[in-house]
Design an enzyme around this catalytic site. Structure first.
Site, PDB file in Angstrom:
ATOM      1  N   SER A 119     -40.876 -90.130 -61.932  1.00  0.00           N
ATOM      2  CA  SER A 119     -41.694 -89.853 -63.110  1.00  0.00           C
ATOM      3  C   SER A 119     -42.842 -90.838 -63.254  1.00  0.00           C
ATOM      4  O   SER A 119     -43.681 -90.663 -64.120  1.00  0.00           O
ATOM      5  CB  SER A 119     -40.815 -89.866 -64.357  1.00  0.00           C
ATOM      6  N   HIS A 140     -43.074 -83.650 -59.665  1.00  0.00           N
ATOM      7  CA  HIS A 140     -42.507 -84.159 -60.914  1.00  0.00           C
ATOM      8  C   HIS A 140     -42.199 -83.009 -61.872  1.00  0.00           C
ATOM      9  O   HIS A 140     -43.103 -82.451 -62.500  1.00  0.00           O
ATOM     10  CB  HIS A 140     -43.481 -85.179 -61.546  1.00  0.00           C
ATOM     11  N   GLU A 152     -45.866 -81.483 -62.041  1.00  0.00           N
ATOM     12  CA  GLU A 152     -47.008 -82.304 -61.591  1.00  0.00           C
ATOM     13  C   GLU A 152     -46.833 -82.513 -60.097  1.00  0.00           C
ATOM     14  O   GLU A 152     -45.759 -82.947 -59.657  1.00  0.00           O
ATOM     15  CB  GLU A 152     -46.967 -83.688 -62.254  1.00  0.00           C
ATOM     16  N   ASN A 190     -46.665 -88.940 -68.048  1.00  0.00           N
ATOM     17  CA  ASN A 190     -46.068 -90.118 -68.684  1.00  0.00           C
ATOM     18  C   ASN A 190     -47.083 -91.170 -69.088  1.00  0.00           C
ATOM     19  O   ASN A 190     -46.787 -92.024 -69.913  1.00  0.00           O
ATOM     20  CB  ASN A 190     -44.983 -90.701 -67.789  1.00  0.00           C
TER      21      ASN A 190
HETATM   22  N1  CAA Z   1     -30.963 -76.535 -69.691  1.00  0.00           N
HETATM   23  C1  CAA Z   1     -31.209 -75.208 -69.644  1.00  0.00           C
HETATM   24  N2  CAA Z   1     -31.689 -74.520 -70.686  1.00  0.00           N
HETATM   25  C2  CAA Z   1     -31.869 -75.181 -71.833  1.00  0.00           C
HETATM   26  C3  CAA Z   1     -31.614 -76.550 -71.969  1.00  0.00           C
HETATM   27  C4  CAA Z   1     -31.131 -77.238 -70.827  1.00  0.00           C
HETATM   28  N3  CAA Z   1     -30.876 -78.555 -70.841  1.00  0.00           N
HETATM   29  N4  CAA Z   1     -31.911 -76.929 -73.230  1.00  0.00           N
HETATM   30  C5  CAA Z   1     -32.332 -75.830 -73.868  1.00  0.00           C
HETATM   31  N5  CAA Z   1     -32.316 -74.776 -73.024  1.00  0.00           N
HETATM   32  C6  CAA Z   1     -32.727 -73.412 -73.319  1.00  0.00           C
HETATM   33  C7  CAA Z   1     -31.744 -72.802 -74.289  1.00  0.00           C
HETATM   34  O1  CAA Z   1     -30.680 -72.207 -73.582  1.00  0.00           O
HETATM   35  C8  CAA Z   1     -32.570 -71.781 -75.017  1.00  0.00           C
HETATM   36  O2  CAA Z   1     -32.630 -70.603 -74.288  1.00  0.00           O
HETATM   37  P1  CAA Z   1     -32.455 -69.208 -75.055  1.00  0.00           P
HETATM   38  O3  CAA Z   1     -33.663 -69.069 -75.902  1.00  0.00           O
HETATM   39  O4  CAA Z   1     -32.372 -68.210 -73.988  1.00  0.00           O
HETATM   40  O5  CAA Z   1     -31.220 -69.355 -75.850  1.00  0.00           O
HETATM   41  C9  CAA Z   1     -33.978 -72.381 -75.020  1.00  0.00           C
HETATM   42  O6  CAA Z   1     -33.975 -73.414 -74.015  1.00  0.00           O
HETATM   43  C10 CAA Z   1     -34.333 -72.977 -76.354  1.00  0.00           C
HETATM   44  O7  CAA Z   1     -33.308 -73.897 -76.699  1.00  0.00           O
HETATM   45  P2  CAA Z   1     -32.776 -74.145 -78.169  1.00  0.00           P
HETATM   46  O8  CAA Z   1     -32.976 -72.909 -79.004  1.00  0.00           O
HETATM   47  O9  CAA Z   1     -31.408 -74.717 -78.101  1.00  0.00           O
HETATM   48  O10 CAA Z   1     -33.633 -75.357 -78.741  1.00  0.00           O
HETATM   49  P3  CAA Z   1     -35.182 -75.542 -78.842  1.00  0.00           P
HETATM   50  O11 CAA Z   1     -35.880 -74.314 -79.283  1.00  0.00           O
HETATM   51  O12 CAA Z   1     -35.347 -76.809 -79.617  1.00  0.00           O
HETATM   52  O13 CAA Z   1     -35.654 -75.822 -77.362  1.00  0.00           O
HETATM   53  C11 CAA Z   1     -36.257 -77.501 -75.830  1.00  0.00           C
HETATM   54  C12 CAA Z   1     -35.125 -76.863 -76.616  1.00  0.00           C
HETATM   55  C13 CAA Z   1     -36.842 -76.501 -74.840  1.00  0.00           C
HETATM   56  C14 CAA Z   1     -35.629 -78.670 -75.082  1.00  0.00           C
HETATM   57  C15 CAA Z   1     -37.374 -77.961 -76.834  1.00  0.00           C
HETATM   58  O14 CAA Z   1     -36.810 -78.740 -77.839  1.00  0.00           O
HETATM   59  C16 CAA Z   1     -38.482 -78.726 -76.181  1.00  0.00           C
HETATM   60  O15 CAA Z   1     -39.396 -78.157 -75.611  1.00  0.00           O
HETATM   61  N6  CAA Z   1     -38.439 -80.082 -76.268  1.00  0.00           N
HETATM   62  C17 CAA Z   1     -39.407 -80.961 -75.662  1.00  0.00           C
HETATM   63  C18 CAA Z   1     -39.129 -81.054 -74.197  1.00  0.00           C
HETATM   64  C19 CAA Z   1     -40.059 -82.006 -73.511  1.00  0.00           C
HETATM   65  O16 CAA Z   1     -40.976 -82.557 -74.069  1.00  0.00           O
HETATM   66  N7  CAA Z   1     -39.789 -82.201 -72.219  1.00  0.00           N
HETATM   67  C20 CAA Z   1     -40.548 -83.114 -71.434  1.00  0.00           C
HETATM   68  C21 CAA Z   1     -39.800 -84.405 -71.406  1.00  0.00           C
HETATM   69  S1  CAA Z   1     -40.672 -85.584 -70.487  1.00  0.00           S
HETATM   70  C22 CAA Z   1     -40.204 -85.318 -68.931  1.00  0.00           C
HETATM   71  O17 CAA Z   1     -39.367 -84.545 -68.599  1.00  0.00           O
HETATM   72  C23 CAA Z   1     -40.923 -86.104 -67.939  1.00  0.00           C
HETATM   73  C24 CAA Z   1     -40.499 -87.472 -67.709  1.00  0.00           C
HETATM   74  O18 CAA Z   1     -40.800 -87.954 -66.637  1.00  0.00           O
HETATM   75  C25 CAA Z   1     -39.809 -88.321 -68.681  1.00  0.00           C
END
Ligand code: CAA
Length: 283
Positions: A119, A140, A152, A190
């Site tokens: 990352s 990424h 990415e 990031n």
């Molecule tokens: N694995 C698989 N599917 C998942 C999941 C997981 N860990 N978490 C959630 N989902 C799916 C759910 O099954 C759900 O699908 P359905 O609609 O079919 O039921 C869908 O995603 C939506 O989930 P929820 O309704 O439970 O919750 P939500 O609407 O809050 O969505 C989320 C969850 C997609 C995680 C949302 O909160 C989100 O987009 N959060 C921000 C995520 C983000 O910013 N990610 C980047 C992180 S930084 C990174 O990754 C890079 C790094 O280097 C650090």
């Protein structure tokens, strides 16, 4: 070059997600980790996600079975002999990554592309641990991998256009959107996300508002799906700290200084959701 067989190294939250989307897209995947229990845990998460997709009507039972059949559990790195692409998703530690890449360079066929899901660590430095820096690249993925569209793609200094193209095409075949990025600390994602999270932690540290209030402001005010402190817990506070340290060291600017409160939580072992406690409690 035609990619058919893939190895994913690391069966944690990122690695298992990457293995899942690759298997769903028709690639044969070895999911590799040091211990059988780690691999089985990752396989369990994949099975749960696939079952949910069937229940939601997004996938047929036959497709689920075919996807599962394309996945092979592996604790032997020598399985990398059989693959065209390795995607490394081990811990964010340069020493460990360079060791893995040097080993893969010895094991894999000449044509194999070696990708890292790092990352923030420099792809160029990882590539320098091999004798094939032209075939080393960053892929990424974002967490949760099955849901997030972005990958990415990071070019190391020596990565060839041909290798870049193969990886871009492969990413599209995963139904993801590739974005090309140059090799600088934190890449784009990031470099922008982590200082925001770090600033949210400073805001808490300085007593400007409660954790709930900080998250609420960013959720309701900026339309972010999660507040920054919840997101930090979800990513892992150790990963957040490591990325901030990489930015701080890489740019040498104090605007990237990790918040002391973040260091304290990591020292306490409060690493977020995965340990049951971070800014919030998950027990
Ligand atoms: N694995 C698989 N599917 C998942 C999941 C997981 N860990 N978490 C959630 N989902 C799916 C759910 O099954 C759900 O699908 P359905 O609609 O079919 O039921 C869908 O995603 C939506 O989930 P929820 O309704 O439970 O919750 P939500 O609407 O809050 O969505 C989320 C969850 C997609 C995680 C949302 O909160 C989100 O987009 N959060 C921000 C995520 C983000 O910013 N990610 C980047 C992180 S930084 C990174 O990754 C890079 C790094 O280097 C650090």
């Amino acid at each position: 070059m035609n990619i058919k067989n893939v190895m994913v190294i690391g069966a944690g939250q990122m690695g298992s997600g990457i293995a899942q989307v690759c298997a769903q897209a028709g690639f044969n995947v070895y999911l590799n980790d040091l211990k059988e229990e780690f691999v089985q845990k990752g396989m369990g998460v994949i099975a749960k996600n696939l079952t949910r997709s069937v229940e939601k009507g997004r996938m047929s039972e036959e497709d689920k079975t075919a996807t599962v059949n394309r996945l092979t559990a592996s604790t032997d790195i020598e399985d990398a002999k059989k693959v065209d692409l390795v995607i490394e998703a081990a811990v964010e530690n340069m020493e460990i990554k360079t060791k893995i890449f040097a080993q893969l360079d010895e094991i894999t066929p000449e044509h194999t592309i070696l990708a890292s899901n790092t990352s923030s660590l420099p792809i160029t430095e990882i590539a320098a641990a091999t004798k094939r820096p032209k075939q080393v690249i960053g892929m990424h993925f974002m967490n949760p991998v099955p849901v997030m569209k972005l990958v990415e793609i990071i070019r190391g200094l020596a990565t060839t256009d041909e290798v870049y193209q193969v990886i871009e095409d492969m990413t599209k075949s995963l139904n993801k959107v590739p974005v090309e990025v140059e090799d600088f600390p934190g890449f784009v994602s990031n470099r922008i996300l982590m200082p925001m999270i770090n600033e949210a932690i400073y805001t808490l540290y300085e007593g400007v508002a409660s954790k709930e209030a900080i998250d609420e402001v960013m959720k309701l005010g900026m339309n972010h799906p999660m507040g920054p402190l919840t997101l930090a817990d979800f990513i892992g506070l150790d990963t957040c700290l490591y990325i901030m340290e990489t930015l701080h060291e890489g740019f040498g600017d104090d605007k990237y200084r990790p918040c002391p409160l973040l260091r304290k939580y990591v020292k306490a072992g409060w690493l977020g959701k995965k340990t049951g406690r971070g800014f919030y409690s998950y027990e």
